[in-house]
Design an enzyme around this catalytic site. Structure first.
Site, PDB file in Angstrom:
ATOM      1  CB  ALA A   1       8.296 -11.592  -3.928  1.00 29.09           C
ATOM      2  CB  CYS A   2      10.154  -6.512  -3.628  1.00 27.42           C
ATOM      3  SG  CYS A   2      10.195  -4.716  -3.703  1.00 27.42           S
TER       4      CYS A   2
END
Length: 143
Positions: free
Chosen positions: A10-11
């Site tokens: 998600a980063c």
């Protein structure tokens, strides 16, 4: 040749770092540390090998850092490690382990310093910043 990345898909920084590793032709061992946190010994070791303090390896933004009052300077490294293992989102990312060294790759291009193989082609980060040219050479920023 094993390369490990402690990854959070998600980063954006973590995704860019993973893509830079893959741009050498290597498929790293991906550890999604939010699902599979490192052991206490492994976490302590990667922090130490990266040349960081436990406190410097903690992520504040988007985590329970403030609620847990982890900014208290009297907390020991063991107490901070306990918090990181109980709440893996507190582990900053991405950490990359290669035969050359260990880095917390923020920004993602810090991984270039520890990759054993050259970049195979151009690379542009998700935000549009060109990092590697068509010849696989690093583009120096003007910072």
């Amino acid at each position: 040749m094993e390369i490990k990345i402690y990854h959070n898909p998600a980063c954006g920084t973590s995704r860019n770092t993973l893509a830079l590793i893959r741009n050498t032709g290597i498929e790293p061992h991906i550890i999604e540390y939010l699902q599979t946190p490192p052991s206490r010994a492994d976490l302590r070791q990667i922090i130490q090998l990266a040349g960081l303090t436990v406190r410097a390896a903690m992520r504040e933004k988007g985590t329970p850092f403030a609620e847990l009052k982890l900014d208290d300077p009297s907390l020991s490294d063991d107490e901070l490690l306990d918090a990181m293992l109980a709440n893996p989102i507190l582990i900053n990312r991405p950490f990359v382990v290669t035969p050359i060294g260990v880095r917390l790759c923020r920004p993602s291009e810090l991984v270039l310093d520890i990759l054993p193989l050259p970049q195979l082609g151009a690379f542009t980060k998700e935000d549009g910043e060109a990092v590697i040219d068509a010849n696989g050479k690093r583009i120096k920023s003007n910072d």
